[in-house]
Write an enzyme that holds these catalytic residues in place. Structure first.
Site, short mmCIF file in Angstrom:
data_model
loop_
_atom_site.label_atom_id
_atom_site.label_comp_id
_atom_site.label_asym_id
_atom_site.label_seq_id
_atom_site.Cartn_x
_atom_site.Cartn_y
_atom_site.Cartn_z
N GLU A 1 0.19 -0.79 -4.77
CA GLU A 1 -0.82 0.18 -4.83
C GLU A 1 -0.17 1.69 -4.71
O GLU A 1 0.87 1.99 -3.96
CB GLU A 1 -1.97 0.09 -3.93
CG GLU A 1 -3.08 1.14 -4.02
CD GLU A 1 -2.82 2.32 -3.20
OE1 GLU A 1 -3.78 3.20 -3.39
OE2 GLU A 1 -2.00 2.35 -2.47
N ASP B 1 0.28 -1.84 4.36
CA ASP B 1 1.68 -0.94 4.77
C ASP B 1 2.67 -1.78 5.20
O ASP B 1 3.79 -1.41 5.04
CB ASP B 1 1.39 0.04 6.08
CG ASP B 1 0.43 1.03 5.45
OD1 ASP B 1 -0.08 1.26 4.40
OD2 ASP B 1 -0.39 1.67 6.58
N LYS C 1 -6.81 9.77 -8.37
CA LYS C 1 -7.58 10.68 -7.19
C LYS C 1 -8.33 11.74 -7.91
O LYS C 1 -7.85 12.97 -7.50
CB LYS C 1 -6.53 11.41 -6.29
CG LYS C 1 -5.51 10.15 -5.66
CD LYS C 1 -6.12 9.23 -4.92
CE LYS C 1 -6.37 9.94 -3.35
NZ LYS C 1 -6.98 9.26 -2.26
N GLU D 1 -4.46 4.29 -8.09
CA GLU D 1 -5.49 4.76 -7.67
C GLU D 1 -5.63 6.30 -8.47
O GLU D 1 -4.92 7.15 -7.97
CB GLU D 1 -5.54 4.83 -6.36
CG GLU D 1 -7.10 5.43 -5.87
CD GLU D 1 -6.96 5.90 -4.36
OE1 GLU D 1 -8.05 6.67 -3.89
OE2 GLU D 1 -6.58 4.96 -3.66
N HIS E 1 0.81 -1.24 -0.13
CA HIS E 1 -0.11 0.08 -0.03
C HIS E 1 0.92 1.16 0.15
O HIS E 1 1.55 1.49 1.13
CB HIS E 1 -0.88 -0.01 1.33
CG HIS E 1 -1.84 1.10 1.26
ND1 HIS E 1 -1.89 1.91 2.48
CD2 HIS E 1 -2.99 1.42 0.53
CE1 HIS E 1 -2.76 2.71 2.30
NE2 HIS E 1 -3.48 2.73 1.09
N ARG E 2 0.71 1.94 -1.15
CA ARG E 2 1.56 3.14 -1.17
C ARG E 2 3.08 2.70 -1.48
O ARG E 2 4.21 3.66 -0.66
CB ARG E 2 1.30 4.33 -0.22
CG ARG E 2 -0.11 4.52 -0.21
CD ARG E 2 -0.40 5.53 0.73
NE ARG E 2 -1.88 5.84 1.04
CZ ARG E 2 -2.63 6.25 2.04
NH1 ARG E 2 -1.88 6.99 2.83
NH2 ARG E 2 -3.86 6.38 2.20
N ASP F 1 -0.96 6.40 -5.74
CA ASP F 1 -2.20 7.22 -5.86
C ASP F 1 -1.42 8.22 -6.98
O ASP F 1 -0.22 8.74 -6.98
CB ASP F 1 -2.57 7.81 -4.79
CG ASP F 1 -2.88 6.90 -3.49
OD1 ASP F 1 -4.01 6.56 -3.59
OD2 ASP F 1 -1.79 6.59 -2.70
#
Length: 236
Positions: free
Chosen positions: A33, A226, A110, A108, A6-7, A35
């Site tokens: 993932e 994370d 935004k 993702e 995640h990120r 953003d």
């Protein structure tokens, strides 16, 4: 059950930076993932918030700054002094980190707060130009963009949802996907039911092993965490 960083590896590294993505790229997880926003001059940049305030030493909206201005910001020191000098990366730079790996990249968009006209098309063009289009999933809280990704860009799309929606399985069909990216409380309450209806349920953000185990038992397709390395070691 698929594990997505995640990120990037954001539990141990500054989120959405090249150090976090390089750490994730070295792990045998399924994907990562990230953003995407647009800068003032129309460049695809990787940062979570609409403002730079939380994760950099700057202030203001991403949309109001040029790429050159964004690149001057320190995006690492907020996490720890050892990451001082890490910058906000472009999507092209992040693609470069994963070019020779097999990871799936969940981008993702935004676009649910600011529309960022043309962002989806820019992502699709960049992915095609770098040979990454077969490794992309487009997700967003802006479900119109998810629908556009599926029907016009021929990219896999996923609905992001945090609120408890009525018959989201049927709604997802109108968008053109069976892939749902749900908040942890939503998934724990309704995940089994949705999986029974043929949905692919992915869950954010899962950092506790007990929750990961519950999701694995109910048949979730994947989690966003994370701490991808920890989850790799503990999940069987």
């Amino acid at each position: 059950m698929e594990i997505f960083a995640h990120r990037g590896s954001s539990g141990t590294h500054p989120e959405n930076t090249l150090p976090a993505f390089r750490e994730a790229a070295a792990l045998p997880v399924h994907g990562v993932e990230l953003d995407v926003h647009l800068s003032k001059d129309g460049e695809l940049v990787v940062i979570h918030d609409e403002k730079v305030n939380r994760t950099t030493n700057g202030k203001g909206y991403v949309k109001d700054m040029s790429l050159a201005e964004l690149k001057q910001l320190d995006a690492g020191s907020w996490k720890a002094a050892e990451w001082a000098g890490a910058t906000i990366p472009t999507l092209a730079e992040v693609f470069g980190v994963f070019k020779d790996t097999g990871h799936i990249l969940n981008v993702e968009l935004k676009t649910d707060i600011f529309p960022y006209a043309g962002a989806l098309e820019k992502v699709a063009r960049l992915a095609a130009g770098q040979g990454m289009e077969k490794r992309l999933v487009i997700s967003s809280f802006n479900h119109q963009d998810v629908q556009q990704a599926i029907h016009h860009q021929q990219l896999p799309g996923a609905i992001l949802a945090s609120n408890i929606l009525v018959d989201i399985a049927a709604y997802a069909g109108t968008v053109g996907t069976k892939r749902l990216h749900l908040s942890l409380p939503y998934a724990l309450r309704h995940g089994a039911e949705l999986i029974g209806k043929g949905c692919e349920v992915y869950v954010y953000t899962v950092n506790r092993l007990d929750y990961a185990g519950q999701l694995q038992q109910l048949g979730a397709s994947g989690i966003f965490t994370d701490y991808p390395e920890k989850m790799l070691m503990e999940l069987k």
